[in-house]
Write a protein that holds these residues in place. Structure first.
Motif, PDB file in Angstrom:
ATOM      1  N   THR A  58     -40.124 -28.870 -83.576  1.00 54.20           N
ATOM      2  CA  THR A  58     -41.377 -29.290 -84.199  1.00 54.20           C
ATOM      3  C   THR A  58     -41.667 -30.684 -83.692  1.00 54.20           C
ATOM      4  O   THR A  58     -40.776 -31.540 -83.672  1.00 54.20           O
ATOM      5  CB  THR A  58     -41.251 -29.296 -85.738  1.00 54.20           C
TER       6      THR A  58
ATOM      7  N   SER B 226     -47.589 -32.661 -88.107  1.00 50.92           N
ATOM      8  CA  SER B 226     -46.567 -32.008 -87.298  1.00 50.92           C
ATOM      9  C   SER B 226     -47.127 -30.747 -86.657  1.00 50.92           C
ATOM     10  O   SER B 226     -48.154 -30.217 -87.081  1.00 50.92           O
ATOM     11  CB  SER B 226     -45.337 -31.670 -88.144  1.00 50.92           C
ATOM     12  N   GLU B 227     -46.435 -30.295 -85.622  1.00 54.53           N
ATOM     13  CA  GLU B 227     -46.809 -29.096 -84.873  1.00 54.53           C
ATOM     14  C   GLU B 227     -45.536 -28.315 -84.579  1.00 54.53           C
ATOM     15  O   GLU B 227     -44.666 -28.792 -83.858  1.00 54.53           O
ATOM     16  CB  GLU B 227     -47.504 -29.525 -83.581  1.00 54.53           C
ATOM     17  N   SER B 228     -45.409 -27.126 -85.177  1.00 54.66           N
ATOM     18  CA  SER B 228     -44.208 -26.318 -84.996  1.00 54.66           C
ATOM     19  C   SER B 228     -44.394 -25.309 -83.872  1.00 54.66           C
ATOM     20  O   SER B 228     -45.488 -24.785 -83.668  1.00 54.66           O
ATOM     21  CB  SER B 228     -43.879 -25.569 -86.284  1.00 54.66           C
TER      22      SER B 228
ATOM     23  N   ILE C 111     -38.710 -32.226 -91.808  1.00 52.76           N
ATOM     24  CA  ILE C 111     -40.012 -32.815 -91.460  1.00 52.76           C
ATOM     25  C   ILE C 111     -40.132 -34.224 -92.031  1.00 52.76           C
ATOM     26  O   ILE C 111     -40.562 -35.158 -91.332  1.00 52.76           O
ATOM     27  CB  ILE C 111     -41.176 -31.922 -91.952  1.00 52.76           C
TER      28      ILE C 111
END
Length: 136
Positions: A101, A109-111, A66
């Motif tokens: 992600t 962030s967006e997983s 990340i």
């Protein structure tokens, strides 16, 4: 001239600095090949991006995933980076599924769960559509 660019990952970050027209014959000792960096197209596009343009990049990371993708999004002025994880079974380049992600340039962030690569492509298209509406 583009409103939206979804870039593929770099084929290679480095290439040989010289090219031989002839076969390089085997000899005693080791062969050393000098490498030079390839052009960073995503960085170029990000440096020249206009306010209305949308830029998406990809990253494959094996450590500090990340953090490294967030730094890439920021440094390359991408709206988001699609981070490919190789740390989960079924994800990556060898099969029909992936776990990604989305890492945004605002450091959020967006997983997503493991899913088919077709569904990953749909997720990317849906997010691009959201950005289009937001920028309108």
């Amino acid at each position: 001239d583009l409103d939206i660019a979804v870039m593929a990952a770099a084929v290679a970050d480095y290439t040989p600095s010289s090219f031989s027209e002839k076969k390089v014959k085997k000899s005693d000792g080791d062969l050393k090949i000098k490498l030079e960096r390839t052009a960073d197209i995503l960085k170029y596009l990000g440096d020249n991006k206009l306010d209305h343009q949308i830029l998406i990049g990809f990253a494959m990371e094996t450590q500090n995933e990340i953090e490294n993708a967030a730094l890439k999004a920021k440094n390359k002025n991408a709206d988001f980076i699609v981070l490919n994880s190789l740390n989960e079974k079924g994800a990556g380049f060898q099969g029909d599924t992936n776990k990604v992600t989305f890492v945004y340039n605002n450091q959020t962030s967006e997983s997503f769960k493991l899913k088919s690569k077709l569904d990953v492509a749909k997720d990317i298209a849906n997010k691009v559509n959201e950005l289009i509406v937001k920028n309108a």
